[in-house]
Design a protein around this motif. Structure first.
Motif, PDB file in Angstrom:
ATOM      1  N   ARG A  13       0.834  -1.242  -0.054  1.00 19.78           N
ATOM      2  CA  ARG A  13      -0.093  -0.061  -0.007  1.00 19.78           C
ATOM      3  C   ARG A  13       0.967   1.403  -0.053  1.00 19.78           C
ATOM      4  O   ARG A  13       1.038   1.844  -0.868  1.00 19.78           O
ATOM      5  N   ASP A  14       1.504   1.533   1.135  1.00 15.85           N
ATOM      6  CA  ASP A  14       2.191   2.912   1.053  1.00 15.85           C
ATOM      7  C   ASP A  14       3.593   2.529   0.319  1.00 15.85           C
ATOM      8  O   ASP A  14       4.051   3.812  -0.677  1.00 15.85           O
ATOM      9  N   LEU A  73      -6.758  -0.160   3.501  1.00 19.00           N
ATOM     10  CA  LEU A  73      -6.780   1.271   4.191  1.00 19.00           C
ATOM     11  C   LEU A  73      -8.246   1.722   3.550  1.00 19.00           C
ATOM     12  O   LEU A  73      -8.857   1.232   2.584  1.00 19.00           O
ATOM     13  N   HIS A  97      -8.239  -0.424   8.263  1.00 16.67           N
ATOM     14  CA  HIS A  97      -7.234   0.720   8.672  1.00 16.67           C
ATOM     15  C   HIS A  97      -7.983   2.061   8.422  1.00 16.67           C
ATOM     16  O   HIS A  97      -7.841   2.207   7.211  1.00 16.67           O
ATOM     17  N   PHE A  99      -8.248   6.345   8.241  1.00 18.74           N
ATOM     18  CA  PHE A  99      -7.406   7.360   8.821  1.00 18.74           C
ATOM     19  C   PHE A  99      -8.043   8.956   8.443  1.00 18.74           C
ATOM     20  O   PHE A  99      -9.032   8.793   7.460  1.00 18.74           O
ATOM     21  N   SER A 139      -5.716   5.597  12.424  1.00 19.85           N
ATOM     22  CA  SER A 139      -4.442   6.637  12.231  1.00 19.85           C
ATOM     23  C   SER A 139      -4.762   7.976  12.247  1.00 19.85           C
ATOM     24  O   SER A 139      -5.726   8.577  11.311  1.00 19.85           O
ATOM     25  N   GLU A 141      -3.398  11.156  10.558  1.00 18.66           N
ATOM     26  CA  GLU A 141      -2.404  11.408   9.684  1.00 18.66           C
ATOM     27  C   GLU A 141      -1.630  12.632   9.978  1.00 18.66           C
ATOM     28  O   GLU A 141      -2.278  13.529  10.424  1.00 18.66           O
ATOM     29  N   ASN A 167      -2.605   4.291  15.442  1.00 18.15           N
ATOM     30  CA  ASN A 167      -1.392   4.339  14.771  1.00 18.15           C
ATOM     31  C   ASN A 167      -0.963   6.017  14.631  1.00 18.15           C
ATOM     32  O   ASN A 167      -1.846   6.750  14.326  1.00 18.15           O
ATOM     33  N   PRO A 169       1.265   8.363  12.863  1.00 21.73           N
ATOM     34  CA  PRO A 169       2.313   8.532  11.680  1.00 21.73           C
ATOM     35  C   PRO A 169       2.932   9.852  11.586  1.00 21.73           C
ATOM     36  O   PRO A 169       2.474  10.696  11.682  1.00 21.73           O
ATOM     37  N   THR A 171       3.830  11.598   8.880  1.00 24.69           N
ATOM     38  CA  THR A 171       3.495  11.337   7.529  1.00 24.69           C
ATOM     39  C   THR A 171       4.581  12.239   6.604  1.00 24.69           C
ATOM     40  O   THR A 171       4.751  11.615   5.311  1.00 24.69           O
ATOM     41  N   HIS A 202       4.450   4.854  12.719  1.00 24.76           N
ATOM     42  CA  HIS A 202       4.510   4.891  11.042  1.00 24.76           C
ATOM     43  C   HIS A 202       5.381   6.048  10.650  1.00 24.76           C
ATOM     44  O   HIS A 202       4.877   7.127  10.587  1.00 24.76           O
ATOM     45  N   HIS A 204       7.922   8.178   7.906  1.00 22.75           N
ATOM     46  CA  HIS A 204       8.509   8.376   6.441  1.00 22.75           C
ATOM     47  C   HIS A 204      10.013   8.706   6.728  1.00 22.75           C
ATOM     48  O   HIS A 204      10.355   9.346   7.696  1.00 22.75           O
ATOM     49  N   GLN A 510      -4.133   9.782   0.269  1.00 26.59           N
ATOM     50  CA  GLN A 510      -3.634  11.196   0.718  1.00 26.59           C
ATOM     51  C   GLN A 510      -3.910  12.214  -0.190  1.00 26.59           C
ATOM     52  O   GLN A 510      -3.911  13.474   0.414  1.00 26.59           O
TER      53      GLN A 510
END
Ligand code: KIV
Ligand code: ZN
Length: 518
Positions: A13-14, A73, A97, A99, A139, A141, A167, A169, A171, A202, A204, A510
């Motif tokens: 997914r991501d 998601l 999941h 968000f 999540s 975000e 979660n 994140p 981001t 989560h 990045h 997103q």
């Protein structure tokens, strides 16, 4: 007794949100099965509402995977959640999941919702998701840049609504380890009933700290890490599964957790993802890079030979490098070929597919004395590409290259079965081949990336070429492998051209417009 750290893999997914990394349904199922063999706890299979293809892929992964939890998601709206629930229906163990963004900048500028509306949407989404499964992750975000009081408020509300995993994140990859660890500590102290849920991180990698930040979160109470194979992901990517797992294993003296991961599957999994997505692994990448266990300097070599732990903190074979051994040769039969691919996690769907791949193997064995696992993996990827009914295929090519003259490429291509020959000059042999192909197919696409990697060592090694093309806002990666790198380049270019042909219209979770609850 140590706690178990849940490894939540989001490569499908991501990871897939990386430019050109879009995967087919079959490729996703292959990666999901490899992830299951790696023993990750949760596989985020996709974003079901993004397109009919994404829905079908989530559903196919939900059917194929029996041990790991399969997750989809969904934005915090009814349509997304219903679609995720439907796609996950066949899963033995499923998770939704959901968000929504919680930073002031995202709420105001992207969502155009007030904080109260965001909380209402989050609560509604979690409640609805609970009607499909008891395993619901929420999540927040852009939590890294969100107001901590607002995070406490929204997490409190979603726990009451039934979320089981929270979660957090980072981001945009803005955090540093001490601040990220502190954020987890504060949230776990302040959110009522924090001990009734799993806290997840989560991260990045925009500042190169995704793994360090994730581990800081673990030190401060996170019990789920979201990560991707090879750190694949948009921009600088996500935290890398292999680095998280091996840090925890190697420094078991300091981490209060263990994982279920079978580390010997790390390298095969890394290769598979790189092969399918066309994202090569940099040689100096921790754990899975070609040089990760190579000791170049004489002093190091001497030390390792006397006592390996002088310079090695992990053993190459523990992360699956031992599979880098000579596997098959010219005289190997079909059953040895099938058995080795089976061990590498690849099952043929039919005898015809096996026969085709075996024929390619024999061709390769004529050109190359020793065939390694990496060669086999490239070979099955190519067989799959060929079977994907590509519109444009290479029949033959010839390149003349001489000092002081421009190289000339003659290429015969079949387009929808019609074979025609074209020729072009170029600055180099590869440039000439690409120009000739363009003359015939006329995509007008822009070449964003061209890279060559030797799949194994030795001058008879296959070159693996990645070509990234962009056209009308779409980006695709093409892959090709051959002992002749000009031919590998032509195959990679054509693979990208064929991928440009596949129509895709999919929502990005997103970026996409937000549909509020219900
Ligand atoms: O980075 C992010 O915030 C995400 C969410 C959708 C979890 O990928
Ligand atoms: Zn992300």
């Amino acid at each position: 007794m140590k706690d178990q750290l849940i490894i939540f893999d989001t490569t499908l997914r991501d990871g897939e949100q990386s430019p050109g990394a879009a995967m087919t349904l079959d490729e996703k199922v292959r990666i999901a099965l490899a992830l299951q063999k790696l023993k990750v706890d949760v596989i985020e299979a996709g974003f079901a509402i993004a397109s009919p293809g994404d829905f079908a892929s989530v559903q196919a992964v939900a059917r194929a995977v029996k041990e790991s939890v399969v997750c989809s998601l969904a934005r915090a709206n009814a349509a997304d959640i219903a679609r995720a629930g439907e796609a996950l229906q066949p899963a033995v163990r499923k998770r939704i999941h959901t968000f929504i963004a919680t930073s002031a900048i995202h709420m105001e500028k992207k969502l155009r919702l007030t904080p109260d509306q965001v909380v209402d949407n989050a609560v509604g989404a979690v409640k609805l998701a609970r009607t499909f499964t008891d395993d619901v992750e929420f999540s927040a975000e852009d939590a890294g840049r969100s107001d901590i009081d607002f995070l406490v408020r929204i997490f409190d509300a979603v726990i009451k609504a039934g979320a089981t995993t929270l979660n957090v994140p980072d981001t945009v990859g803005y955090m540093i380890p001490s601040l990220w660890g502190e954020r987890f500590k504060t949230l776990i102290e302040r959110v009522p009933n924090a001990d009734k849920v799993i806290w997840s991180t989560h991260c990045h990698n925009d500042l190169g700290m995704a793994v360090a930040n994730s581990l800081a979160a673990v030190m401060n109470g996170a019990r789920q890490v979201e990560c991707t194979i090879n750190g694949l992901g948009e921009r600088a990517g996500n935290a890398a599964v292999e680095e998280i797992v091996m840090a925890i294993r190697t420094r078991h003296d300091i981490f209060p957790v263990t994982t279920r991961v079978d580390a010997t599957q790390i390298v095969p999994c890394s290769r598979l993802v790189s092969n399918i997505t066309g994202y090569p692994v940099q040689p100096n990448k921790a754990v899975v890079g070609a040089n990760a266990f190579a000791h170049e300097s004489g002093i190091h070599q001497d030390g390792v030979l006397k006592h390996r732990e002088t310079y090695e903190i992990m053993r190459a074979e523990d992360v699956g490098w031992s599979s880098n051994k000579l596997t098959l040769g010219k005289l190997s039969g079909r059953s040895a070929f099938r058995a080795r691919l089976d061990e590498l996690g690849y099952q043929f769907k039919s005898d015809a597919e096996l026969a085709e791949a075996f024929a390619r193997f024999k061709d390769l064995a004529d050109k190359k004395q020793e065939i390694f696992d990496e060669d086999l993996q490239a070979l099955v990827t190519q067989t799959e590409q060929a079977r994907a009914e590509e519109r444009v295929t290479l029949q033959w090519l010839e390149v003349t290259s001489k000092t002081g003259t421009k190289p000339l490429a003659k290429v015969a291509l079949a387009v929808d079965g019609e074979i025609r020959e074209v020729q072009a000059l170029g600055d180099g042999p590869v440039d000439a081949v690409f120009a000739a192909i363009e003359q015939r197919v006329g995509t007008g696409a822009k070449l964003l990336l061209y890279s060559v990697n030797a799949i194994t060592t030795g001058t008879d090694a296959q070159g693996e070429v990645t070509v990234r093309l962009s056209k009308d806002g779409r980006v695709v990666n093409g892959l090709g492998a051959d002992t002749d790198i000009v031919i590998a380049s032509a195959k990679a270019y054509l693979n990208a051209v064929n991928r440009l042909e596949i129509p895709t219209s999919r929502a990005h979770p997103q970026h996409a417009e937000f549909a509020a609850m219900p």
